[in-house]
Design a protein around this motif. Structure first.
Motif, PDB file in Angstrom:
ATOM      1  N   THR A 222      56.740  14.969  92.562  1.00  0.00           N
ATOM      2  CA  THR A 222      57.712  13.998  93.072  1.00  0.00           C
ATOM      3  C   THR A 222      58.164  13.013  91.993  1.00  0.00           C
ATOM      4  N   HIS A 223      57.371  12.869  90.911  1.00  0.00           N
ATOM      5  CA  HIS A 223      57.683  11.898  89.846  1.00  0.00           C
ATOM      6  C   HIS A 223      57.878  10.502  90.442  1.00  0.00           C
ATOM      7  N   THR A 224      57.050  10.149  91.420  1.00  0.00           N
ATOM      8  CA  THR A 224      57.184   8.856  92.091  1.00  0.00           C
ATOM      9  C   THR A 224      56.286   7.830  91.416  1.00  0.00           C
ATOM     10  N   ARG A 225      56.877   6.899  90.693  1.00  0.00           N
ATOM     11  CA  ARG A 225      56.096   5.914  89.943  1.00  0.00           C
ATOM     12  C   ARG A 225      55.410   4.905  90.856  1.00  0.00           C
ATOM     13  N   THR A 226      56.118   4.477  91.899  1.00  0.00           N
ATOM     14  CA  THR A 226      55.540   3.480  92.800  1.00  0.00           C
ATOM     15  C   THR A 226      54.276   3.999  93.463  1.00  0.00           C
ATOM     16  N   ALA A 227      54.331   5.225  93.977  1.00  0.00           N
ATOM     17  CA  ALA A 227      53.161   5.807  94.646  1.00  0.00           C
ATOM     18  C   ALA A 227      52.008   5.973  93.664  1.00  0.00           C
ATOM     19  N   THR A 228      52.311   6.380  92.443  1.00  0.00           N
ATOM     20  CA  THR A 228      51.261   6.589  91.447  1.00  0.00           C
ATOM     21  C   THR A 228      50.585   5.266  91.072  1.00  0.00           C
ATOM     22  N   LEU A 229      51.395   4.245  90.823  1.00  0.00           N
ATOM     23  CA  LEU A 229      50.830   2.928  90.511  1.00  0.00           C
ATOM     24  C   LEU A 229      50.045   2.375  91.694  1.00  0.00           C
ATOM     25  N   GLY A 230      50.590   2.544  92.899  1.00  0.00           N
ATOM     26  CA  GLY A 230      49.893   2.074  94.090  1.00  0.00           C
ATOM     27  C   GLY A 230      48.556   2.755  94.265  1.00  0.00           C
ATOM     28  N   LEU A 231      48.503   4.063  93.975  1.00  0.00           N
ATOM     29  CA  LEU A 231      47.256   4.815  94.080  1.00  0.00           C
ATOM     30  C   LEU A 231      46.226   4.276  93.097  1.00  0.00           C
ATOM     31  N   PHE A 232      46.614   4.116  91.824  1.00  0.00           N
ATOM     32  CA  PHE A 232      45.667   3.662  90.808  1.00  0.00           C
ATOM     33  C   PHE A 232      45.200   2.230  91.057  1.00  0.00           C
ATOM     34  N   ILE A 233      46.146   1.342  91.367  1.00  0.00           N
ATOM     35  CA  ILE A 233      45.778  -0.061  91.601  1.00  0.00           C
ATOM     36  C   ILE A 233      44.926  -0.192  92.857  1.00  0.00           C
ATOM     37  N   GLY A 234      45.334   0.491  93.925  1.00  0.00           N
ATOM     38  CA  GLY A 234      44.578   0.426  95.166  1.00  0.00           C
ATOM     39  C   GLY A 234      43.169   0.965  95.015  1.00  0.00           C
ATOM     40  N   LEU A 235      43.036   2.107  94.310  1.00  0.00           N
ATOM     41  CA  LEU A 235      41.698   2.674  94.103  1.00  0.00           C
ATOM     42  C   LEU A 235      40.849   1.777  93.213  1.00  0.00           C
ATOM     43  N   ALA A 236      41.453   1.188  92.195  1.00  0.00           N
ATOM     44  CA  ALA A 236      40.696   0.303  91.306  1.00  0.00           C
ATOM     45  C   ALA A 236      40.111  -0.877  92.085  1.00  0.00           C
ATOM     46  N   LEU A 237      40.914  -1.485  92.950  1.00  0.00           N
ATOM     47  CA  LEU A 237      40.427  -2.616  93.740  1.00  0.00           C
ATOM     48  C   LEU A 237      39.407  -2.177  94.776  1.00  0.00           C
ATOM     49  N   ALA A 238      39.669  -1.022  95.418  1.00  0.00           N
ATOM     50  CA  ALA A 238      38.754  -0.552  96.454  1.00  0.00           C
ATOM     51  C   ALA A 238      37.404  -0.160  95.867  1.00  0.00           C
ATOM     52  N   ILE A 239      37.426   0.597  94.768  1.00  0.00           N
ATOM     53  CA  ILE A 239      36.168   1.013  94.140  1.00  0.00           C
ATOM     54  C   ILE A 239      35.461  -0.188  93.532  1.00  0.00           C
ATOM     55  N   GLY A 240      36.247  -1.137  93.016  1.00  0.00           N
ATOM     56  CA  GLY A 240      35.642  -2.362  92.493  1.00  0.00           C
ATOM     57  C   GLY A 240      34.857  -3.110  93.551  1.00  0.00           C
ATOM     58  N   SER A 241      35.298  -3.019  94.815  1.00  0.00           N
ATOM     59  CA  SER A 241      34.570  -3.697  95.897  1.00  0.00           C
ATOM     60  C   SER A 241      33.259  -3.004  96.232  1.00  0.00           C
ATOM     61  N   LEU A 242      33.085  -1.750  95.744  1.00  0.00           N
ATOM     62  CA  LEU A 242      31.858  -0.994  96.010  1.00  0.00           C
ATOM     63  C   LEU A 242      30.906  -0.943  94.821  1.00  0.00           C
ATOM     64  N   VAL A 243      31.362  -1.410  93.663  1.00  0.00           N
ATOM     65  CA  VAL A 243      30.593  -1.236  92.428  1.00  0.00           C
ATOM     66  C   VAL A 243      29.199  -1.850  92.521  1.00  0.00           C
ATOM     67  N   LEU A 244      29.081  -3.005  93.150  1.00  0.00           N
ATOM     68  CA  LEU A 244      27.788  -3.697  93.192  1.00  0.00           C
ATOM     69  C   LEU A 244      26.807  -3.056  94.156  1.00  0.00           C
ATOM     70  N   THR A 245      27.290  -2.235  95.091  1.00  0.00           N
ATOM     71  CA  THR A 245      26.400  -1.677  96.111  1.00  0.00           C
ATOM     72  C   THR A 245      26.324  -0.154  96.094  1.00  0.00           C
ATOM     73  N   SER A 246      27.129   0.512  95.260  1.00  0.00           N
ATOM     74  CA  SER A 246      27.163   1.976  95.269  1.00  0.00           C
ATOM     75  C   SER A 246      27.053   2.520  93.853  1.00  0.00           C
ATOM     76  N   ALA A 247      26.008   3.314  93.609  1.00  0.00           N
ATOM     77  CA  ALA A 247      25.853   3.945  92.297  1.00  0.00           C
ATOM     78  C   ALA A 247      26.953   4.979  92.067  1.00  0.00           C
ATOM     79  N   ALA A 248      27.361   5.678  93.123  1.00  0.00           N
ATOM     80  CA  ALA A 248      28.434   6.669  93.003  1.00  0.00           C
ATOM     81  C   ALA A 248      29.742   5.998  92.589  1.00  0.00           C
ATOM     82  N   ALA A 249      30.007   4.825  93.144  1.00  0.00           N
ATOM     83  CA  ALA A 249      31.216   4.091  92.775  1.00  0.00           C
ATOM     84  C   ALA A 249      31.174   3.650  91.318  1.00  0.00           C
ATOM     85  N   ARG A 250      29.994   3.228  90.858  1.00  0.00           N
ATOM     86  CA  ARG A 250      29.872   2.813  89.461  1.00  0.00           C
ATOM     87  C   ARG A 250      30.094   3.992  88.517  1.00  0.00           C
ATOM     88  N   ARG A 251      29.522   5.152  88.862  1.00  0.00           N
ATOM     89  CA  ARG A 251      29.730   6.338  88.020  1.00  0.00           C
ATOM     90  C   ARG A 251      31.195   6.754  88.022  1.00  0.00           C
TER      91      ARG A 251
END
Length: 424
Positions: A222-251
């Motif tokens: 689709t070459h959709t930049r908005t969706a790609t940026l939204g995916l990366f930013i959203g995942l970074a924030l979501a996984i960041g919220s799990l880093v302190l409690t999940s070893a899988a998230a840290r890896r």
């Protein structure tokens, strides 16, 4: 996707596995799928078999009516759960009706208000089962994966129609009229949610790969930049919220950073070419012409009423061109009152998510809220029945408090027999 068997001993019901999650009728999943069908829209690319727009609108509107009827059937007693999100959406509906009453946007504005009312009413009926479980996440993934399945089928049947020159060779819906941004949005959302389910060990790797791999391919096409940026930013924030409690998230976070650095160094040229999509620097800086529409909208003269209440629900366009910005679309149609309500919705959901203790449900909600916030800059939809309001509804369902279970005897203690008076 099947949940992995958890062999840990439990001393109390876990979030998302209580009686509310197990007692959700299957009809609720059907209703959610019908809501997804309703928000697909009726305008898009040319399909292999030409579909009249009136037929598409009949299908999508019929899906909404059916969703409301089914939701009413399974919730005849009209039991709902308090929800700040739905309350704010209801206030936005009231604002929309007031702004559309003068018919400045024609009778179509009142019809769109009716559609929004049915949409919000269906969500209110479904709120009975919003208990902080992952039930609706699975409904969401399955429904949008089915939509992407139709896109993939169209690509296989007619590659020329699915990758037309009119859209610069970007992937469109050849069986159902879907635009590249729509497909990119659906792919990005289910990729992000599935990745989080894997990290939370709520699905196995094989099931996740079946969803993630083809969705990534469709997103890239689709070459959709908005969706790609939204995916990366959203995942970074979501996984960041799990880093302190999940070893899988840290890896995962560590490997993601390493892969991003390697890709940035080794494939910088290819990534730049994909990102620019063959556009000139001037076209890119104006966001493919969006900035010109935004400037024209903001500079247009408006009465005091139009500034505060807008001109009524329309087709999210100005001067015959799409607005492609949720905030400006809401300002144009629902005025400053609508913009304020939408901002409060995002702020309230974000604040509730931050105040919740770390959990998979919280991470999924953060991903959805972040994605919608990023996409709102170049996509419209936060002020009307749309996939974005459905994403935020899912976030609200994930942030809801678990349903209270019926009180019973304490674990390990025998139940006391009822006292019976002896016969005299």
């Amino acid at each position: 996707m099947d949940e992995r068997t958890n062999t840990r001993p439990r001393t109390a019901p876990e979030a998302g596995t209580g009686p509310g999650a197990a007692g959700t009728p299957r009809t609720v999943g059907v209703v959610w799928g019908l809501l997804v069908l309703n928000t697909l829209g009726s305008a898009g690319a040319k399909t292999i078999v030409p579909l009249p727009r009136s037929l598409i609108q009949m299908v999508t509107m019929g899906a909404l009516v059916a969703a409301f009827a089914l939701a009413l059937t399974v919730n005849l007693r009209l039991r709902v759960r308090p929800s700040a999100y739905l309350l704010l959406l209801t206030l936005l509906l009231v604002t929309s009706v007031i702004s559309s009453a003068n018919l400045e946007s024609g009778f179509g504005a009142l019809f769109r208000c009716f559609r929004l009312a049915l949409f919000i009413g269906t969500l209110w009926l479904l709120s009975r089962w919003w208990d902080g479980s992952l039930t609706f996440v699975r409904y969401h993934i399955r429904a949008y994966f089915a939509v992407l399945g139709s896109v993939a089928a169209g690509l296989v049947v007619s590659p020329g129609a699915a990758l037309p020159d009119l859209y610069g060779g970007r992937l469109v819906g050849a069986l159902w009229p879907l635009t590249p941004p729509q497909i990119g949005q659906y792919a990005a959302v289910i990729i992000g949610l599935t990745v989080l389910l894997v990290l939370g060990r709520r699905t196995d790797g094989t099931s996740a790969a079946v969803v993630i791999v083809p969705s990534l391919v469709l997103l890239a096409l689709t070459h959709t930049r908005t969706a790609t940026l939204g995916l990366f930013i959203g995942l970074a924030l979501a996984i960041g919220s799990l880093v302190l409690t999940s070893a899988a998230a840290r890896r995962f976070f560590t490997w993601a950073v390493v892969c991003a650095v390697v890709a940035g160094v080794g494939f910088a040229s290819a990534l730049q070419t994909w990102f620019l999509r063959g556009q000139s620097k001037e076209n890119f800086s104006s966001l493919t012409g969006r900035a010109k529409v935004w400037d024209a909208l903001l500079s247009a003269p408006r009465s005091t009423s139009e500034k505060f209440l807008g001109v009524g629900l329309g087709d999210k366009s100005f001067g015959g061109l799409p607005i492609d910005n949720s905030w400006l679309a809401v300002y144009n149609e629902q005025g400053l009152a609508g913009v304020t309500l939408v901002a409060v919705i995002i702020i309230v959901l974000g604040a509730v998510a931050l105040l919740r203790p770390p959990s998979l449900q919280r991470a999924c909600a953060i991903f959805l809220i972040s994605y919608c916030a990023v996409a709102s800059y170049t996509e419209a939809g936060l002020g009307d029945a749309s996939p974005y309001l459905l994403h935020l509804a899912l976030a609200a369902a994930l942030l809801a408090a678990p349903a209270a279970a019926a009180p019973g005897p304490a674990p390990g203690l025998p139940r006391r027999p009822a006292h019976r008076p002896e016969a005299t």
